[in-house]
Design a protein around this motif. Structure first.
Motif: not given
Length: 156
Positions: A101-107, A76-77, A69-71, A57-61
């Motif tokens: 999907t929210d952290l690595w793909l939708d960005r 990814f691994d 911060a979260m990556q 939820d933190l990294v959505k949108e």
């Protein structure tokens, strides 16, 4: 039925010399301990799931501050491993999928935004809508009608 304590039970057992039966008190204590431990593990699993859902939820949108911060914590691994590990429950795997999907793909910059070269402001034309371009079909056709050529090609 009179209840006795575990110590009284052991004293009675020592007096009679009976050691062939099942130790009911020890069995109940073990079952209670296992039940308590399973409840604690269930609570821990629910806490872990809530943490993963919070990260998602933190990294959505495309919240870039949170993403940056979260990556570092959720690589990814790690997300792919958590998502594809069949030993994990499906809810935990789904939470890892949401993080992936929210952290690595939708960005940024996965999707390049292409802006049209000509944009019209509809508010400028509100007074005179006849200035807007109009398009007409060369031959009007019903929405669900087949052309004669296409109808001939269809199998009988």
């Amino acid at each position: 039925v009179k209840g006795i304590s575990y110590e009284e039970f052991l004293a009675e057992k020592a007096e009679t010399g009976d050691d062939g039966g099942v130790d009911v008190f020890r069995t109940l204590d073990t079952a209670t301990a296992c039940s308590g431990q399973s409840e604690r593990l269930k609570t821990l699993a629910q806490y872990l799931l809530a943490q993963l859902q919070l990260v998602s939820d933190l990294v959505k949108e495309r919240q870039m501050n949170c993403i940056m911060a979260m990556q570092e914590e959720y690589s990814f691994d790690l997300c792919v491993t958590g998502m594809s590990d069949p030993r994990l429950p499906t809810t935990i795997r789904a939470a890892f999928y949401d993080i992936l999907t929210d952290l690595w793909l939708d960005r940024y910059p996965h999707v390049q935004v292409v802006v049209p070269t000509l944009m019209r402001n509809l508010e400028a034309y509100e007074s005179d809508l006849d200035q807007l371009p109009r398009f007409m079909l060369k031959t009007p056709e019903a929405a669900d009608a087949w052309s004669a050529d296409h109808h001939d090609l269809l199998p009988a």
